[in-house]
Enzyme design. Structure first.
Site, PDB file in Angstrom:
ATOM      1  N   GLU A   1       0.821  -1.215   0.000  1.00 47.62           N
ATOM      2  CA  GLU A   1       0.000   0.000   0.000  1.00 47.62           C
ATOM      3  C   GLU A   1       0.854   1.265   0.000  1.00 47.62           C
ATOM      4  O   GLU A   1       2.050   1.216   0.299  1.00 47.62           O
ATOM      5  CB  GLU A   1      -0.944   0.015   1.205  1.00 47.62           C
ATOM      6  CG  GLU A   1      -0.235   0.015   2.553  1.00 47.62           C
ATOM      7  CD  GLU A   1      -1.089   0.581   3.689  1.00 47.62           C
ATOM      8  OE1 GLU A   1      -1.626   1.696   3.541  1.00 47.62           O
ATOM      9  OE2 GLU A   1      -1.203  -0.096   4.732  1.00 47.62           O
TER      10      GLU A   1
ATOM     11  N   LYS B   1      -5.466  10.636   0.936  1.00 45.64           N
ATOM     12  CA  LYS B   1      -5.603   9.293   1.511  1.00 45.64           C
ATOM     13  C   LYS B   1      -6.843   8.671   0.862  1.00 45.64           C
ATOM     14  O   LYS B   1      -7.949   9.167   1.030  1.00 45.64           O
ATOM     15  CB  LYS B   1      -5.752   9.400   3.034  1.00 45.64           C
ATOM     16  CG  LYS B   1      -5.969   8.063   3.744  1.00 45.64           C
ATOM     17  CD  LYS B   1      -6.066   8.247   5.257  1.00 45.64           C
ATOM     18  CE  LYS B   1      -6.659   7.013   5.928  1.00 45.64           C
ATOM     19  NZ  LYS B   1      -6.944   7.205   7.350  1.00 45.64           N
TER      20      LYS B   1
ATOM     21  N   VAL C   1      -5.458   0.226   3.070  1.00 44.49           N
ATOM     22  CA  VAL C   1      -5.620  -1.220   2.948  1.00 44.49           C
ATOM     23  C   VAL C   1      -6.838  -1.536   2.075  1.00 44.49           C
ATOM     24  O   VAL C   1      -6.761  -2.346   1.143  1.00 44.49           O
ATOM     25  CB  VAL C   1      -5.747  -1.889   4.343  1.00 44.49           C
ATOM     26  CG1 VAL C   1      -6.206  -3.334   4.223  1.00 44.49           C
ATOM     27  CG2 VAL C   1      -4.416  -1.807   5.085  1.00 44.49           C
TER      28      VAL C   1
ATOM     29  N   ASP D   1     -16.951   4.887  14.345  1.00 47.91           N
ATOM     30  CA  ASP D   1     -15.714   4.885  13.576  1.00 47.91           C
ATOM     31  C   ASP D   1     -15.204   3.452  13.387  1.00 47.91           C
ATOM     32  O   ASP D   1     -14.519   2.896  14.250  1.00 47.91           O
ATOM     33  CB  ASP D   1     -14.656   5.758  14.264  1.00 47.91           C
ATOM     34  CG  ASP D   1     -13.450   5.987  13.366  1.00 47.91           C
ATOM     35  OD1 ASP D   1     -13.355   5.330  12.306  1.00 47.91           O
ATOM     36  OD2 ASP D   1     -12.595   6.822  13.718  1.00 47.91           O
TER      37      ASP D   1
ATOM     38  N   SER E   1     -13.221   1.245  10.452  1.00 47.66           N
ATOM     39  CA  SER E   1     -12.475   1.393   9.202  1.00 47.66           C
ATOM     40  C   SER E   1     -13.130   0.638   8.051  1.00 47.66           C
ATOM     41  O   SER E   1     -13.609  -0.490   8.216  1.00 47.66           O
ATOM     42  CB  SER E   1     -11.054   0.871   9.386  1.00 47.66           C
ATOM     43  OG  SER E   1     -10.366   0.903   8.157  1.00 47.66           O
ATOM     44  N   ALA E   2     -13.099   1.272   6.881  1.00 45.75           N
ATOM     45  CA  ALA E   2     -13.598   0.626   5.664  1.00 45.75           C
ATOM     46  C   ALA E   2     -12.756  -0.605   5.311  1.00 45.75           C
ATOM     47  O   ALA E   2     -13.181  -1.451   4.524  1.00 45.75           O
ATOM     48  CB  ALA E   2     -13.600   1.620   4.509  1.00 45.75           C
ATOM     49  N   ASP E   3     -11.582  -0.725   5.920  1.00 45.76           N
ATOM     50  CA  ASP E   3     -10.739  -1.914   5.679  1.00 45.76           C
ATOM     51  C   ASP E   3     -11.501  -3.202   6.025  1.00 45.76           C
ATOM     52  O   ASP E   3     -11.334  -4.230   5.361  1.00 45.76           O
ATOM     53  CB  ASP E   3      -9.472  -1.883   6.540  1.00 45.76           C
ATOM     54  CG  ASP E   3      -8.505  -0.770   6.157  1.00 45.76           C
ATOM     55  OD1 ASP E   3      -8.738  -0.107   5.134  1.00 45.76           O
ATOM     56  OD2 ASP E   3      -7.521  -0.583   6.895  1.00 45.76           O
TER      57      ASP E   3
ATOM     58  N   LYS F   1      -3.361  -2.249  15.930  1.00 44.72           N
ATOM     59  CA  LYS F   1      -2.839  -1.450  17.050  1.00 44.72           C
ATOM     60  C   LYS F   1      -3.858  -1.302  18.137  1.00 44.72           C
ATOM     61  O   LYS F   1      -5.048  -1.227  17.860  1.00 44.72           O
ATOM     62  CB  LYS F   1      -2.556  -0.062  16.537  1.00 44.72           C
ATOM     63  CG  LYS F   1      -1.221   0.060  16.003  1.00 44.72           C
ATOM     64  CD  LYS F   1      -0.986   1.514  15.712  1.00 44.72           C
ATOM     65  CE  LYS F   1      -0.177   1.534  14.478  1.00 44.72           C
ATOM     66  NZ  LYS F   1      -0.909   0.937  13.385  1.00 44.72           N
TER      67      LYS F   1
END
Ligand code: PSU
Ligand code: MN
Length: 303
Positions: free
Chosen positions: A25, A86, A106, A138, A140-142, A159
Site C-alpha cells: 500500500e 488518503k 488497505v 468509527d 475502518s472501511a478496511d 494497534k
C-alpha cells in the site's frame, strides 16, 4: 472498459513468467510515516520481496491511473509530497477523474490488487473498530473490504489505538479468517501479543497458502488477515506503549480529530511520545511481514 490499470515493467514481466507478486500500500508511505524513513522503508520492503523470490507491486493513483508497481522516483514523490490524498474505497473514482495523487489504504489497495489479480498484500497494520465506536461509529472501511475482496493481508495485527475485541467480533461476523502465523493470540502491532485469542493458527507459509487456495477455489468471497507478530527484539514494552496510546487518544479527542484524519493523527502522536521508538518498531515489523508475506506468495504460486 477503459484501461485504468498501469503495470510497471517489473510486474508485467512477473505476470508473463508466472512469478509471485506481492502488493504493497501507499498510505503507509504518505500518511503513516515521516520522510525520509517512509521512503527508506518502502525501498527496503521492496528489496526484501525481490530477495525472497517475488516481485513487489506498490499501488497508488497517479494521473488518472491505478499504478501497480511504482518507480523509485514515484516512491520518493509519495514519501515527500504533502498534497497526496488518503484514498479508501469511496475515493477511487473521484481521484481517477480528477487525476490527483492518491495513496491507497488497505481497503483501496485490496480493490486495486484484485483488479490486477494479485492475491497477497503486505502491510503494517489494518484499520479496525476504534475505541468508542459505540458512539462515534468509527469503523475502518478496511474491515468491509476484507469481507468482500479476495486479497489476503499480511500484517502485525491491529494497534491498540483500536478496540481489538470489537475488531475481531466484526471480522467474525463478516466471515473473515484471521490466521495467527506462529501465534495463538492476536498480535497488537507494537507488541507480540494481546489478550485476544485466535481460532486459526498456522506455523508454515504453505498452510496459509493452501487455506487461501481452498477458500477461493470454493468461491467463498472475501479476504483474510494473516497476523505476524513483531520480532521479539523490536517489540515495545506493553505498559509504555499502552500509556502512550491513552495519551494520544485523549489528544485526538481534545483536538476534535475525526474521519480519515484519526489514524494518521494517532500514529504521529505515538511516534512523538515515544521519541521515534514506535517508528523504528513499525519499520521492523513491516519488513518482517514482507518476508513472511513473500514466503506465502511463493508457496501459493507453487501449489
Ligand atoms: N495502521 C498503521 N499504519 C497505517 C495505517 C494503519 O499502522 O499507515 C493506514 C492503512 O492504510 C489503513 C488506514 O488502511 O491507515 C486505515 O485508516 P482508517 O482508520 O481511517 O480507515
Ligand atoms: Mn475511521
Amino acid at each position: 472498459m477503459k484501461n485504468y490499470l498501469s503495470l510497471s515493467e517489473e510486474v508485467k514481466q512477473a505476470k508473463a513468467e508466472g512469478k509471485a507478486i506481492v502488493a504493497l500500500e501507499s498510505t503507509i508511505i504518505s500518511h503513516g510515516m515521516p520522510y525520509p524513513q517512509n521512503v527508506e522503508m518502502a525501498r527496503d520492503v521492496e528489496q526484501i520481496i525481490r530477495d525472497n523470490g517475488a516481485v513487489p507491486a506498490t499501488i497508488a493513483l497517479i494521473d488518472g491511473k491505478i499504478k501497480i508497481g511504482l518507480s523509485d522516483e514515484e516512491l520518493e514523490l509519495f514519501a515527500k509530497s504533502s498534497n497526496v490524498a488518503k484514498v479508501s474505497r469511496r475515493d477511487i473514482g473521484y481521484l481517477i477523474a480528477t487525476k490527483q495523487l492518491g495513496a491507497t489504504t488497505v481497503a483501496a489497495t485490496m480493490i486495486c490488487a484484485e483488479l490486477a489479480e494479485i492475491g497477497i498484500f503486505v502491510t503494517g497494520g489494518i484499520g479496525g473498530v476504534h475505541r468508542g465506536a459505540e458512539t462515534t461509529m468509527d469503523v475502518s472501511a478496511d474491515l468491509e473490504e476484507l469481507a468482500k475482496t479476495n486479497v489476503a493481508v499480511v500484517c502485525a495485527g491491529a494497534k491498540s489505538i483500536l478496540d481489538l475485541n470489537l475488531t475481531m467480533e466484526y471480522l467474525e461476523t463478516k466471515g473473515v479468517p484471521v490466521i495467527g502465523y506462529q501465534t495463538d493470540v492476536l498480535p497488537a502491532f507494537y507488541t507480540r501479543s494481546s489478550d485476544v485469542e485466535l481460532t486459526l493458527r498456522a506455523d508454515a507459509p504453505e498452510v496459509i497458502a493452501e487455506s487461501l487456495k481452498a477458500k477461493w477455489d470454493l468461491q467463498i468471497e472475501g479476504g483474510a488477515v494473516i497476523t505476524n507478530p513483531i520480532p521479539e527484539e523490536f517489540a515495545m514494552d506493553e505498559k509504555v506503549i499502552n500509556d502512550v496510546i491513552q495519551t494520544a487518544l485523549k489528544e485526538a479527542e481534545e483536538n476534535h480529530i475525526h474521519g480519515k484524519d484519526v489514524t494518521p493523527f494517532l500514529l504521529g502522536k505515538v511516534k512523538e511520545l515515544t521519541d521515534g521508538k514506535s517508528l523504528e518498531a513499525n519499520i521492523e515489523l513491516v519488513k518482517h511481514n514482507a518476508l513472511i508475506g513473500t514466503q506465502i506468495a511463493v508457496a501459493y504460486q507453487n501449489i
